[in-house]
Design an enzyme around this catalytic site. Structure first.
Site, PDB file in Angstrom:
ATOM      1  N   LYS A 154       0.827  -1.209   0.000  1.00  0.00           N
ATOM      2  CA  LYS A 154       0.000   0.000   0.000  1.00  0.00           C
ATOM      3  C   LYS A 154       0.859   1.256   0.000  1.00  0.00           C
ATOM      4  O   LYS A 154       0.591   2.209  -0.744  1.00  0.00           O
ATOM      5  CB  LYS A 154      -0.900   0.004   1.239  1.00  0.00           C
ATOM      6  N   ASN A 155       1.918   1.284   0.806  1.00  0.00           N
ATOM      7  CA  ASN A 155       2.708   2.499   0.957  1.00  0.00           C
ATOM      8  C   ASN A 155       3.568   2.809  -0.263  1.00  0.00           C
ATOM      9  O   ASN A 155       4.050   3.936  -0.402  1.00  0.00           O
ATOM     10  CB  ASN A 155       3.581   2.414   2.213  1.00  0.00           C
ATOM     11  N   ARG A 190      -4.622  10.109   4.842  1.00  0.00           N
ATOM     12  CA  ARG A 190      -3.528  11.064   4.995  1.00  0.00           C
ATOM     13  C   ARG A 190      -2.720  11.200   3.707  1.00  0.00           C
ATOM     14  O   ARG A 190      -2.192  12.276   3.389  1.00  0.00           O
ATOM     15  CB  ARG A 190      -2.611  10.642   6.148  1.00  0.00           C
ATOM     16  N   CYS A 206      -4.534   7.401  10.155  1.00  0.00           N
ATOM     17  CA  CYS A 206      -4.408   6.893  11.528  1.00  0.00           C
ATOM     18  C   CYS A 206      -4.163   8.037  12.501  1.00  0.00           C
ATOM     19  O   CYS A 206      -3.330   8.915  12.243  1.00  0.00           O
ATOM     20  CB  CYS A 206      -3.243   5.901  11.623  1.00  0.00           C
ATOM     21  N   ASP A 214       5.760   0.846  12.323  1.00  0.00           N
ATOM     22  CA  ASP A 214       4.585   0.049  11.986  1.00  0.00           C
ATOM     23  C   ASP A 214       4.650  -1.364  12.539  1.00  0.00           C
ATOM     24  O   ASP A 214       3.616  -2.023  12.677  1.00  0.00           O
ATOM     25  CB  ASP A 214       4.415  -0.002  10.462  1.00  0.00           C
ATOM     26  N   ILE A 263       8.923   7.626  16.812  1.00  0.00           N
ATOM     27  CA  ILE A 263       8.427   8.202  15.568  1.00  0.00           C
ATOM     28  C   ILE A 263       7.121   8.960  15.797  1.00  0.00           C
ATOM     29  O   ILE A 263       7.017  10.141  15.495  1.00  0.00           O
ATOM     30  CB  ILE A 263       8.219   7.110  14.493  1.00  0.00           C
TER      31      ILE A 263
END
Length: 433
Positions: free
Chosen positions: A31-32, A104, A128, A316, A338
């Site tokens: 996805k990223n 986002r 998120c 993550d 982070i």
């Protein structure tokens, strides 16, 4: 309470754990990596780009809706996991708040709209709820390249003449690096991006841009050099697999026990996760791009984790490692560096019997194991927190329910069926009419 004793208005997932996992599972597309590729597919002025290995994740489906709103033709074939994008007739520059509030990555549509239409209106962006994630370095970068930034409740960004510049990210942001890379590709002259992100997904996206005709040097380093080009062309591209999806199933094998073969893994992308799990006593063997993970699901050793930008330990993976730490014999120390609200899963884990102490000023969670999980109802508020609770459920013989399953569907496709094929009892349920 369990799912049988309360009234629900939306689907939920129910897990009954205590079963070792066995079998094979394929890793989905990333996805990223795909989200910035979708945005960049709006850059060519004519023709159709094809992106392959695209899973029907909620975030990706929202991105499709944004693109269609802007005037692009988006044809998606979920069975083949292929999307075709034709942005020849791009016609709108307003990003709708009803969609950007859910994604986002909406910020990634700014560069192509500036290039194609000369302006973009951007309301608030969602995703998120992970605390403060400043977008100022995006806007400062666009401004240095020649854009005008006007903030009046929403951002209006305008520009027609873009020139290369030296750009700096205060933090090696994923989307920040991708956004400035995209904008630099159509700015005249040379741009230098300092303190850039070096994540595998950023490298894959840079390769996508290079195939479109971009000129980018320094892939995998903290300094990128981008030479602007006059034109970017539609392409056919196969997106990388998702290391975060692979990591979920690795930790699942560790917490549930059994043996799982994970197909489609790039071992170098998950080296630190692998090392931490080996330290805990999980057996991991890489055979090319297949990762064999086996565990007894008990007698694991505690671990220390500190999240950092890549190649450090990924934020993550932190919630999943917290779930695994719960069943370790001793105290694990997990430090989040982070995101300042990446510990939202702690409240949900405590409902299930976990003993976790938070030292908020230090971004530290002390996980005191081993935990004997008990059943309960949970409502995690983001993708990784939902994955964490699913993992905890695999170690709990009593029913655990997860509401707000839209969140897990943002990052993992068809999660219940993929776990069922490994022998887990993970079931999606719907309200009684």
């Amino acid at each position: 309470m369990t799912a049988n004793t309360i009234t629900k208005s939306e689907d939920w997932i129910e897990i009954e754990g205590g079963r070792p996992l066995s079998g094979s599972v394929c890793v989905q597309g990333s996805k990223n990596a795909i989200l910035p590729m979708l945005a960049a597919s709006l850059l060519p002025e004519k023709g159709c780009s094809v992106i392959r290995n695209v899973p029907p994740l909620n975030d990706i489906l929202v991105a499709f809706d944004i693109m269609r709103h802007l005037g692009a033709r988006v044809d998606y074939f979920p069975a083949e996991k292929v999307v075709c994008v034709d942005a020849t007739h791009l016609s709108r520059s307003d990003l709708p708040a009803s969609l950007t509030s859910r994604l986002r990555a909406s910020i990634l549509f700014v560069p192509p709209l500036l290039k194609r239409l000369g302006e973009v209106r951007l309301p608030s962006v969602g995703g998120c709820p992970l605390g403060s994630r400043n977008l100022n370095y995006h806007y400062r970068g666009f401004a240095r390249l020649g854009a005008d930034i006007i903030s009046e409740g929403e951002f209006l960004i305008r520009g027609e003449d873009f020139n290369g510049a030296t750009l700096y990210l205060d933090f090696p942001s994923h989307t920040g690096t991708e956004n400035l890379m995209m904008a630099a590709c159509f700015s005249k002259g040379i741009s230098i991006i300092e303190n850039a992100g070096a994540d595998p997904e950023i490298i894959d996206f840079a390769r996508f841009m290079i195939k479109m005709g971009g000129k980018i040097q320094g892939l995998g380093t903290r300094t990128l050099v981008v030479e602007g080009v006059n034109e970017l062309n539609p392409i056919d591209y196969y997106a990388m697999n998702d290391r975060l999806d692979a990591g979920l199933f690795m930790v699942a094998a560790g917490i549930a026990g059994g043996k799982v073969s994970i197909i489609g893994v790039e071992p170098g992308d998950i080296r630190l996760l692998t090392e931490k799990m080996l330290q805990m006593g999980v057996s991991i063997q890489a055979n090319g791009h297949v990762m064999d993970v086996s565990s007894s699901g008990r007698d694991l050793r505690p671990v220390n984790v500190l999240t950092c930008p890549y190649p450090g330990f990924a934020t993550d993976f932190q919630p999943a490692m917290m779930a695994l730490s719960c069943i370790a014999d001793g105290q694990s120390y997990i430090r989040e560096r982070i995101f300042d609200e990446r510990f939202s899963q702690v409240a949900e884990l405590r409902k299930l019997g976990a003993d976790i102490e938070l030292v908020e000023d230090d971004g530290l969670a002390i996980v005191k194991g081993p935990t004997i999980f008990r059943g309960g109802d949970t409502r995690p508020d983001n993708i990784r927190a939902a994955s964490c609770i699913l993992l905890a459920g695999l170690a709990c013989p009593e029913p655990i329910t997860i509401d707000n399953i839209y969140q897990i569907g943002r990052g993992h496709f068809d999660i219940e069926n993929r776990f069922q094929q490994l022998g887990a009892k993970v079931v999606r349920k719907s309200p009684t009419p």
